[in-house]
Design a protein around this motif. Structure first.
Motif, PDB file in Angstrom:
ATOM      1  N   SER A 162      71.149  57.121 100.568  1.00 46.59           N
ATOM      2  CA  SER A 162      72.299  56.804 101.407  1.00 46.59           C
ATOM      3  C   SER A 162      73.046  58.084 101.781  1.00 46.59           C
ATOM      4  CB  SER A 162      73.251  55.850 100.679  1.00 46.59           C
ATOM      5  OG  SER A 162      73.830  56.489  99.552  1.00 46.59           O
ATOM      6  N   ASP A 163      73.815  58.014 102.847  1.00 41.98           N
ATOM      7  CA  ASP A 163      74.585  59.187 103.278  1.00 41.98           C
ATOM      8  C   ASP A 163      75.617  59.594 102.237  1.00 41.98           C
ATOM      9  OD1 ASP A 163      73.200  59.340 105.657  1.00 41.98           O
ATOM     10  OD2 ASP A 163      74.685  58.209 106.809  1.00 41.98           O
ATOM     11  N   ALA A 164      76.074  58.631 101.436  1.00 39.43           N
ATOM     12  CA  ALA A 164      77.107  58.915 100.440  1.00 39.43           C
ATOM     13  C   ALA A 164      76.539  59.494  99.149  1.00 39.43           C
ATOM     14  CB  ALA A 164      77.897  57.638 100.135  1.00 39.43           C
ATOM     15  N   PHE A 165      75.223  59.442  98.969  1.00 35.96           N
ATOM     16  CA  PHE A 165      74.615  59.902  97.723  1.00 35.96           C
ATOM     17  C   PHE A 165      74.708  61.414  97.607  1.00 35.96           C
ATOM     18  CE2 PHE A 165      70.864  61.207  95.176  1.00 35.96           C
ATOM     19  CZ  PHE A 165      71.146  60.507  94.007  1.00 35.96           C
ATOM     20  N   GLY A 166      75.202  61.871  96.454  1.00 38.54           N
ATOM     21  CA  GLY A 166      75.355  63.305  96.264  1.00 38.54           C
ATOM     22  C   GLY A 166      75.722  63.619  94.832  1.00 38.54           C
ATOM     23  N   ARG A 167      76.374  64.756  94.639  1.00 39.31           N
ATOM     24  CA  ARG A 167      76.686  65.240  93.288  1.00 39.31           C
ATOM     25  C   ARG A 167      77.563  64.267  92.517  1.00 39.31           C
ATOM     26  NH1 ARG A 167      79.187  71.015  93.522  1.00 39.31           N
ATOM     27  NH2 ARG A 167      78.920  70.800  91.266  1.00 39.31           N
ATOM     28  N   LEU A 168      78.538  63.643  93.202  1.00 35.35           N
ATOM     29  CA  LEU A 168      79.449  62.730  92.510  1.00 35.35           C
ATOM     30  C   LEU A 168      78.695  61.511  91.987  1.00 35.35           C
ATOM     31  CD1 LEU A 168      82.383  62.387  91.713  1.00 35.35           C
ATOM     32  CD2 LEU A 168      82.799  61.232  93.892  1.00 35.35           C
ATOM     33  N   ALA A 169      77.758  60.988  92.769  1.00 34.61           N
ATOM     34  CA  ALA A 169      76.967  59.839  92.328  1.00 34.61           C
ATOM     35  C   ALA A 169      76.126  60.190  91.111  1.00 34.61           C
ATOM     36  CB  ALA A 169      76.067  59.350  93.466  1.00 34.61           C
ATOM     37  N   ILE A 170      75.498  61.360  91.124  1.00 38.57           N
ATOM     38  CA  ILE A 170      74.649  61.766  90.004  1.00 38.57           C
ATOM     39  C   ILE A 170      75.482  61.969  88.748  1.00 38.57           C
ATOM     40  CG2 ILE A 170      73.106  63.574  89.152  1.00 38.57           C
ATOM     41  CD1 ILE A 170      72.322  63.977  92.152  1.00 38.57           C
ATOM     42  N   LEU A 171      76.618  62.643  88.891  1.00 42.22           N
ATOM     43  CA  LEU A 171      77.502  62.858  87.746  1.00 42.22           C
ATOM     44  C   LEU A 171      77.939  61.539  87.135  1.00 42.22           C
ATOM     45  CD1 LEU A 171      79.235  64.779  85.984  1.00 42.22           C
ATOM     46  CD2 LEU A 171      81.020  64.599  87.722  1.00 42.22           C
ATOM     47  N   ALA A 172      78.228  60.552  87.983  1.00 41.16           N
ATOM     48  CA  ALA A 172      78.721  59.263  87.499  1.00 41.16           C
ATOM     49  C   ALA A 172      77.613  58.382  86.931  1.00 41.16           C
ATOM     50  CB  ALA A 172      79.433  58.524  88.622  1.00 41.16           C
ATOM     51  N   GLN A 173      76.396  58.554  87.443  1.00 39.17           N
ATOM     52  CA  GLN A 173      75.340  57.594  87.116  1.00 39.17           C
ATOM     53  C   GLN A 173      74.329  58.059  86.077  1.00 39.17           C
ATOM     54  OE1 GLN A 173      73.476  56.124  90.783  1.00 39.17           O
ATOM     55  NE2 GLN A 173      75.448  56.246  91.851  1.00 39.17           N
ATOM     56  N   TRP A 174      74.239  59.356  85.789  1.00 44.34           N
ATOM     57  CA  TRP A 174      73.136  59.804  84.922  1.00 44.34           C
ATOM     58  C   TRP A 174      73.321  59.399  83.467  1.00 44.34           C
ATOM     59  CZ3 TRP A 174      72.465  64.029  81.267  1.00 44.34           C
ATOM     60  CH2 TRP A 174      73.626  64.748  80.972  1.00 44.34           C
ATOM     61  N   ARG A 175      74.563  59.153  83.035  1.00 44.72           N
ATOM     62  CA  ARG A 175      74.790  58.697  81.660  1.00 44.72           C
ATOM     63  C   ARG A 175      75.988  57.754  81.584  1.00 44.72           C
ATOM     64  NH1 ARG A 175      76.988  64.344  78.829  1.00 44.72           N
ATOM     65  NH2 ARG A 175      78.609  64.759  80.364  1.00 44.72           N
ATOM     66  N   ALA A 176      76.276  57.071  82.670  1.00 41.50           N
ATOM     67  CA  ALA A 176      77.353  56.079  82.696  1.00 41.50           C
ATOM     68  C   ALA A 176      77.002  54.992  83.704  1.00 41.50           C
ATOM     69  CB  ALA A 176      78.691  56.734  83.058  1.00 41.50           C
ATOM     70  N   ASN A 177      77.720  53.889  83.624  1.00 44.21           N
ATOM     71  CA  ASN A 177      77.487  52.753  84.517  1.00 44.21           C
ATOM     72  C   ASN A 177      78.726  52.505  85.371  1.00 44.21           C
ATOM     73  OD1 ASN A 177      74.873  52.067  83.389  1.00 44.21           O
ATOM     74  ND2 ASN A 177      75.965  51.275  81.611  1.00 44.21           N
ATOM     75  N   PRO A 178      78.753  53.026  86.604  1.00 40.48           N
ATOM     76  CA  PRO A 178      79.905  52.784  87.475  1.00 40.48           C
ATOM     77  C   PRO A 178      79.676  51.580  88.394  1.00 40.48           C
ATOM     78  CG  PRO A 178      78.537  54.499  88.436  1.00 40.48           C
ATOM     79  CD  PRO A 178      77.834  54.019  87.176  1.00 40.48           C
ATOM     80  N   ARG A 179      80.745  50.890  88.697  1.00 38.09           N
ATOM     81  CA  ARG A 179      80.675  49.797  89.668  1.00 38.09           C
ATOM     82  C   ARG A 179      82.012  49.674  90.378  1.00 38.09           C
ATOM     83  NH1 ARG A 179      83.166  44.922  87.981  1.00 38.09           N
ATOM     84  NH2 ARG A 179      83.916  45.004  85.811  1.00 38.09           N
ATOM     85  N   ILE A 180      82.001  49.137  91.572  1.00 37.80           N
ATOM     86  CA  ILE A 180      83.249  48.818  92.257  1.00 37.80           C
ATOM     87  C   ILE A 180      83.677  47.423  91.805  1.00 37.80           C
ATOM     88  CG2 ILE A 180      84.330  48.307  94.488  1.00 37.80           C
ATOM     89  CD1 ILE A 180      82.721  50.522  95.724  1.00 37.80           C
ATOM     90  N   ALA A 181      84.790  47.360  91.093  1.00 38.51           N
ATOM     91  CA  ALA A 181      85.257  46.089  90.535  1.00 38.51           C
ATOM     92  C   ALA A 181      85.983  45.248  91.568  1.00 38.51           C
ATOM     93  CB  ALA A 181      86.168  46.351  89.341  1.00 38.51           C
ATOM     94  N   MET A 182      86.702  45.900  92.473  1.00 36.41           N
ATOM     95  CA  MET A 182      87.426  45.182  93.516  1.00 36.41           C
ATOM     96  C   MET A 182      87.903  46.163  94.572  1.00 36.41           C
ATOM     97  SD  MET A 182      90.896  44.361  91.288  1.00 36.41           S
ATOM     98  CE  MET A 182      91.863  43.747  92.645  1.00 36.41           C
ATOM     99  N   LYS A 183      88.098  45.653  95.762  1.00 38.50           N
ATOM    100  CA  LYS A 183      88.637  46.462  96.847  1.00 38.50           C
ATOM    101  C   LYS A 183      90.098  46.077  97.064  1.00 38.50           C
ATOM    102  CE  LYS A 183      84.146  47.084  99.059  1.00 38.50           C
ATOM    103  NZ  LYS A 183      83.332  46.903 100.281  1.00 38.50           N
ATOM    104  N   VAL A 184      90.875  47.048  97.492  1.00 37.74           N
ATOM    105  CA  VAL A 184      92.315  46.831  97.674  1.00 37.74           C
ATOM    106  C   VAL A 184      92.684  47.248  99.093  1.00 37.74           C
ATOM    107  CG1 VAL A 184      94.622  47.356  96.816  1.00 37.74           C
ATOM    108  CG2 VAL A 184      92.688  47.330  95.222  1.00 37.74           C
ATOM    109  N   HIS A 185      93.239  46.303  99.838  1.00 36.73           N
ATOM    110  CA  HIS A 185      93.592  46.572 101.235  1.00 36.73           C
ATOM    111  C   HIS A 185      94.757  47.551 101.312  1.00 36.73           C
ATOM    112  CE1 HIS A 185      94.741  45.840 105.443  1.00 36.73           C
ATOM    113  NE2 HIS A 185      93.501  45.400 105.581  1.00 36.73           N
TER     114      HIS A 185
END
Length: 273
Positions: A162-185
């Motif tokens: 994806s266009d958003a995939f980069g260093r931040l995604a790797i840092l967050a995902q290589w040894r942790a489980n991130p998810r978007i819990a909710m969106k806020v308008h």
């Protein structure tokens, strides 16, 4: 449960106007704040670090959930409002005036803690990457529940390709489980920011063996520093990296965003050996 005045009344009484310089946007919707405080799960008796509580909207919700909150606030205008909360919830709230980027959470707690915060936009990413970095793992925090601009949140959970995939995604995902819990308008905030927001929830996962966290940072820094170039070009300045690609049978003509998180971990493991 103490009977608290509406948060908007507290803000008006103390003349608390959100300032752009501190990245402030206040939330007044108590039901929304209670939903955010519920994201980490049961908090009764748990230590929670809150950064940038402002007048105490999310703080109230965390205290109602039974958490022991340590809040770091650098805007001294907000301290009287937070002091009222500390009086209303005896023994549950500790307020520290200071800059959260200069305070080590480990010095504040005797045991593990959660982090829950409507992070100031101007320091949110820096704090987040700090909590995820370092060789020591698992971390002392049990979960992170953080408000980000939606664009940043999507970069954290971005999949390969994806266009958003980069260093931040790797840092967050290589040894942790991130998810978007909710969106806020954006309309939920005062003043409304120009962008939408989202709550990201992160829990630690197992750390892959034989990998230096610093080496992974170096690999991703090189690979995404020139993300539109092929790996053979972007990684050529990192000693051993091209040989690692050959060993792992990763085509050096690929671009960084086409690799999986596991591929970056494998490259870092070879270079860490």
């Amino acid at each position: 449960m103490p009977d608290l005045p509406p948060l908007r009344d507290v803000v008006n009484r103390y003349g608390l106007i959100a300032t752009k310089a501190l990245g402030q946007n206040f939330l007044f919707d108590e039901q929304l704040l209670d939903r955010i405080a519920a994201v980490p799960g049961r908090l009764k008796g748990e230590n929670v670090l809150e950064v940038g509580p402002g007048p105490g909207g999310l703080t109230r919700a965390l205290l109602r959930a039974g958490a022991k909150v340590t809040a770091i606030e650098m805007d001294r205008r907000c301290l009287p409002a937070l002091a009222e909360l500390a009086e209303a919830f005896p023994g549950q709230l500790t307020v520290i005036e200071g800059d959260a980027t200069k305070i080590a959470p480990a010095t504040l707690f005797d045991g593990p803690w959660h982090v829950a915060a409507n992070l100031p936009y101007n320091v949110g990413t820096a704090l987040f990457t700090g909590w995820l970095s370092g060789q020591s793992w698992p971390p002392q925090w049990k979960s992170l529940t953080l408000m980000f601009q939606q664009e940043v949140a999507e970069r954290i959970i971005a999949p390969t390709g994806s266009d958003a995939f980069g260093r931040l995604a790797i840092l967050a995902q290589w040894r942790a489980n991130p998810r978007i819990a909710m969106k806020v308008h954006r309309s939920a905030f005062t003043p409304p920011p120009k962008v939408m927001s989202a709550i990201v929830h992160v829990t630690p996962a197992d750390m892959p063996e034989g990998v230096s966290a610093r080496m992974l940072e170096r690999v991703t820094e090189a690979a995404f520093g020139q993300r539109r170039k092929m790996l053979r070009q972007s990684l050529k300045g990192l000693p051993g990296a091209l040989a690692a690609l050959d060993q792992l049978r990763i085509d050096p003509q690929r671009r960084a965003e086409t690799l999986k998180v596991a591929d970056f971990v494998a490259i870092a493991r070879v270079l860490s050996a």
